[in-house]
Design a protein around this motif. Structure first.
Motif, PDB file in Angstrom:
ATOM      1  N   UNK A 138       2.974   6.049  -2.562  1.00  0.00           N
ATOM      2  CA  UNK A 138       4.100   6.887  -3.006  1.00  0.00           C
ATOM      3  C   UNK A 138       3.932   7.283  -4.479  1.00  0.00           C
ATOM      4  N   UNK A 139       3.509   6.321  -5.299  1.00  0.00           N
ATOM      5  CA  UNK A 139       3.299   6.636  -6.720  1.00  0.00           C
ATOM      6  C   UNK A 139       2.170   7.649  -6.883  1.00  0.00           C
ATOM      7  N   UNK A 140       1.141   7.522  -6.040  1.00  0.00           N
ATOM      8  CA  UNK A 140       0.034   8.483  -6.132  1.00  0.00           C
ATOM      9  C   UNK A 140       0.480   9.869  -5.677  1.00  0.00           C
ATOM     10  N   UNK A 141       1.401   9.928  -4.712  1.00  0.00           N
ATOM     11  CA  UNK A 141       1.905  11.235  -4.282  1.00  0.00           C
ATOM     12  C   UNK A 141       2.807  11.857  -5.354  1.00  0.00           C
ATOM     13  N   UNK A 142       3.741  11.080  -5.879  1.00  0.00           N
ATOM     14  CA  UNK A 142       4.754  11.687  -6.758  1.00  0.00           C
ATOM     15  C   UNK A 142       4.226  11.944  -8.174  1.00  0.00           C
ATOM     16  N   UNK A 178       0.831  -1.204   0.000  1.00  0.00           N
ATOM     17  CA  UNK A 178       0.000   0.000   0.000  1.00  0.00           C
ATOM     18  C   UNK A 178       0.873   1.265   0.000  1.00  0.00           C
ATOM     19  N   UNK A 179       1.972   1.206   0.764  1.00  0.00           N
ATOM     20  CA  UNK A 179       2.877   2.371   0.828  1.00  0.00           C
ATOM     21  C   UNK A 179       3.470   2.659  -0.544  1.00  0.00           C
ATOM     22  N   UNK A 211       7.462  14.550   4.410  1.00  0.00           N
ATOM     23  CA  UNK A 211       6.921  13.647   5.434  1.00  0.00           C
ATOM     24  C   UNK A 211       5.478  13.255   5.171  1.00  0.00           C
ATOM     25  N   UNK A 212       4.836  13.941   4.235  1.00  0.00           N
ATOM     26  CA  UNK A 212       3.387  13.771   4.094  1.00  0.00           C
ATOM     27  C   UNK A 212       2.975  12.432   3.471  1.00  0.00           C
ATOM     28  N   UNK A 213       3.900  11.777   2.752  1.00  0.00           N
ATOM     29  CA  UNK A 213       3.502  10.526   2.097  1.00  0.00           C
ATOM     30  C   UNK A 213       3.573   9.320   3.036  1.00  0.00           C
ATOM     31  N   UNK A 214       4.143   9.521   4.216  1.00  0.00           N
ATOM     32  CA  UNK A 214       4.194   8.460   5.233  1.00  0.00           C
ATOM     33  C   UNK A 214       4.861   7.181   4.717  1.00  0.00           C
ATOM     34  N   UNK A 215       5.927   7.376   3.965  1.00  0.00           N
ATOM     35  CA  UNK A 215       6.714   6.221   3.524  1.00  0.00           C
ATOM     36  C   UNK A 215       8.185   6.489   3.818  1.00  0.00           C
ATOM     37  N   UNK A 216       8.944   5.423   3.798  1.00  0.00           N
ATOM     38  CA  UNK A 216      10.396   5.537   3.869  1.00  0.00           C
ATOM     39  C   UNK A 216      10.959   4.884   2.629  1.00  0.00           C
ATOM     40  N   UNK A 267      13.148   3.045  -6.111  1.00  0.00           N
ATOM     41  CA  UNK A 267      13.546   2.926  -4.702  1.00  0.00           C
ATOM     42  C   UNK A 267      12.646   1.920  -4.014  1.00  0.00           C
ATOM     43  N   UNK A 268      13.204   1.219  -3.041  1.00  0.00           N
ATOM     44  CA  UNK A 268      12.381   0.358  -2.195  1.00  0.00           C
ATOM     45  C   UNK A 268      11.568   1.253  -1.277  1.00  0.00           C
ATOM     46  N   UNK A 269      10.342   0.850  -1.014  1.00  0.00           N
ATOM     47  CA  UNK A 269       9.421   1.729  -0.307  1.00  0.00           C
ATOM     48  C   UNK A 269       8.740   0.966   0.823  1.00  0.00           C
ATOM     49  N   UNK A 270       8.824   1.537   2.025  1.00  0.00           N
ATOM     50  CA  UNK A 270       8.228   0.885   3.201  1.00  0.00           C
ATOM     51  C   UNK A 270       7.233   1.816   3.861  1.00  0.00           C
ATOM     52  N   UNK A 271       6.264   1.232   4.501  1.00  0.00           N
ATOM     53  CA  UNK A 271       5.251   2.017   5.210  1.00  0.00           C
ATOM     54  C   UNK A 271       5.866   2.714   6.418  1.00  0.00           C
ATOM     55  N   UNK A 272       5.534   3.985   6.598  1.00  0.00           N
ATOM     56  CA  UNK A 272       5.993   4.713   7.794  1.00  0.00           C
ATOM     57  C   UNK A 272       4.817   5.501   8.352  1.00  0.00           C
ATOM     58  N   UNK A 273       3.625   4.894   8.296  1.00  0.00           N
ATOM     59  CA  UNK A 273       2.452   5.701   8.638  1.00  0.00           C
ATOM     60  C   UNK A 273       2.339   5.988  10.126  1.00  0.00           C
ATOM     61  N   UNK A 274       3.187   5.354  10.944  1.00  0.00           N
ATOM     62  CA  UNK A 274       3.112   5.680  12.369  1.00  0.00           C
ATOM     63  C   UNK A 274       3.998   6.885  12.706  1.00  0.00           C
TER      64      UNK A 274
END
Ligand code: BG6
Length: 478
Positions: A257-261, A252-253, A338-343, A322-329
């Protein structure tokens, strides 16, 4: 195997269709030089390079490849490559030095007329980018595209370009990579003019760019399309966001990320508004951060009407993943970062280039093309940039050859196996040039440029021969 010898010309499922277009690209500030000649005014990048030390080697584009004087040689190189089109940008500062449409500079007009006519004589289609980051400094100073006044000025500039060159230019790119110039290159209002609260200017700039692009598109429809019959898009860039693991949260992250960028710009143009996940998330984060409003602006109803459908094809710039991980916490300080809540991070298994951000993961391009097909109504896609960075002086550029071979192979798979409608491919870049923050320390060219020689000698690299062969045979030879 996708790669075959010269016989692959006959094997139709390994070849690009006859209608597929191959090209290469440059941008005015990166190649032209002649920064203060023949009536040209100072652009944002002239100003930045002359007054700050952000470019790693302290260099600038004052002379660059000197294409302002050597464009005929550039056309010769394009002929050698056998490209179908050449994507270059027009310097706003050469055409309308003051930034306002009432003072057209004839020397600038002459330069681009000569270039366009020379290309057409050589059988090469001119693809013109109106804005590749070199805004007149006077407009940069008043806040660049974060200031909505700039919309009118850039629409006037586009009007001038259509009226001067639209009889011969049939493919227009309004803006190159708003994600880069609004968000990732913090050089506009934040640095040189009005100071907006953190986490706002990137959204304002992007919002104004979507509106400006749509206004330019509608202006063309009303005033020029019937006579000139060209097509218009905006070059959007994104990395592919590969999920870091197969956990639902990371998948999902990656999609988020694709939807944000990409969706930041593509969603309004295709669907009429920002992606729902951006609207909701940024509104919630803004409330937590104490803003009385969402930092993401809203389109008015009238804006939505002109924005939706304001493109004739999807123009994509893509280099890496890039590898993308959830950072929603993790709720950070107000910043679009910071708004996309990913790392995001790089996979050590991917190949490297001389630019740290550019790792080689060709499969990412295929996955991205499929994502675009599925998310944006199966559009016609032109890849308007793709390329590889190495060190200065490498003529036997095997890294670049292998990059082009592997990325083009993924383009073919996306077309033939996934049914993505890719119709054109653009190699970045025709020649080594001024690479923004990296100055002359990394090179992207099919042609080497000797920046120590006064006449900026150009020499074909191995990759130029490779690309020429792909174009001639329309298949990926070894
Ligand atoms: C693209 C730009 O994002 O990347 C080009 O459109 C640029 O103008 C290319 O040259 C390479 O990036 P960089 O940052 O290494 O110059």
């Amino acid at each position: 195997a996708v790669f075959a010898g010269s016989s692959c010309y006959e094997v139709t499922n390994l070849t690009f269709p006859a209608s597929f277009l191959f090209g290469t690209a440059t941008a005015a500030y990166q190649i032209e030089g002649a920064w203060n000649e023949s009536g040209k005014s100072v652009s944002r990048w002239d100003h930045i390079t002359h007054t700050s030390s952000i470019v790693v080697d302290g260099s600038n584009g004052d002379v660059a490849c000197d294409s302002y004087h050597k464009y005929k040689e550039d056309i010769e190189m394009l002929k050698q490559l056998g490209v179908d089109f050449y994507r270059f940008s027009i310097a706003w500062t050469r055409i309308i030095p003051s930034g306002f449409a009432n003072d057209i500079n004839q020397a600038g007009v002459d330069y681009y007329n000569n270039l366009i006519d020379g290309l057409l004589e050589a059988g090469i289609e001119p693809w013109v980018t109106m804005y590749h980051w070199d805004i007149p400094q006077v407009l940069n100073y008043i806040g660049d595209f974060s200031n909505p006044y700039t919309i009118d000025y850039v629409v006037d500039y586009a009007d001038v370009l259509f009226s001067l060159f639209g009889d011969r230019v049939k493919t227009w790119i309004t803006f190159n990579e708003p994600l880069s110039f609004c968000a990732h290159f913090p050089l506009s209002s934040a640095a040189f003019g009005v100071h907006l609260p953190a986490g706002i200017s990137e959204y304002l700039c992007s919002h104004n760019i979507v509106i400006a692009h749509a206004k330019i598109y509608r202006l063309y429809q009303l005033k020029y399309k019937w006579e000139q019959n060209g097509r218009i898009s905006i070059a959007l860039n994104t990395e592919y966001a590969e999920p870091a693991t197969d956990s639902p949260a990371d998948i999902e992250a990656s999609n988020r990320k694709l939807l944000y960028d990409l969706g930041w710009y593509a969603y309004p143009l295709v669907h009429g508004d920002y992606p729902r996940v951006m609207i909701d998330t940024i509104r919630n984060l803004s409330a937590i951060q104490g803003f009385p409003f969402s930092r993401l602006p809203m389109f008015t109803l009238n804006e939505k009407v002109i924005i939706r459908g304001a493109y004739d094809f999807f123009a994509l710039n893509h280099y890496t993943s890039s590898l993308t991980a959830d950072a929603s916490s993790v709720i950070g300080s107000p910043s679009f970062l910071n708004d996309d809540l990913v790392e995001q991070f790089k996979d050590p298994a991917w190949g490297n280039s001389s630019a740290s951000w550019l790792t080689v993961y060709p499969e990412g391009l295929r996955k991205l093309l499929v994502h675009i097909k599925e998310t944006y109504n199966d559009p016609e896609i032109a890849i308007t940039e793709n390329g590889f960075a190495d060190e200065p002086g490498v003529l036997n550029d095997v890294g670049r050859v292998s990059y082009y071979q592997s990325y083009l192979s993924e383009v073919l798979k996306a077309m033939l196996e996934d049914g993505v409608k890719v119709t054109a491919y653009t190699a970045w870049s025709l020649m080594d040039n001024f690479e923004w923050y990296n100055g002359y320390t990394v090179r992207f060219g099919l042609y080497y440029v000797d920046f120590d020689s006064p006449d900026r000698t150009r020499t074909a690299k191995e990759s130029a021969g490779y690309y020429r062969n792909v174009i001639q045979t329309r298949c990926l030879t070894e």
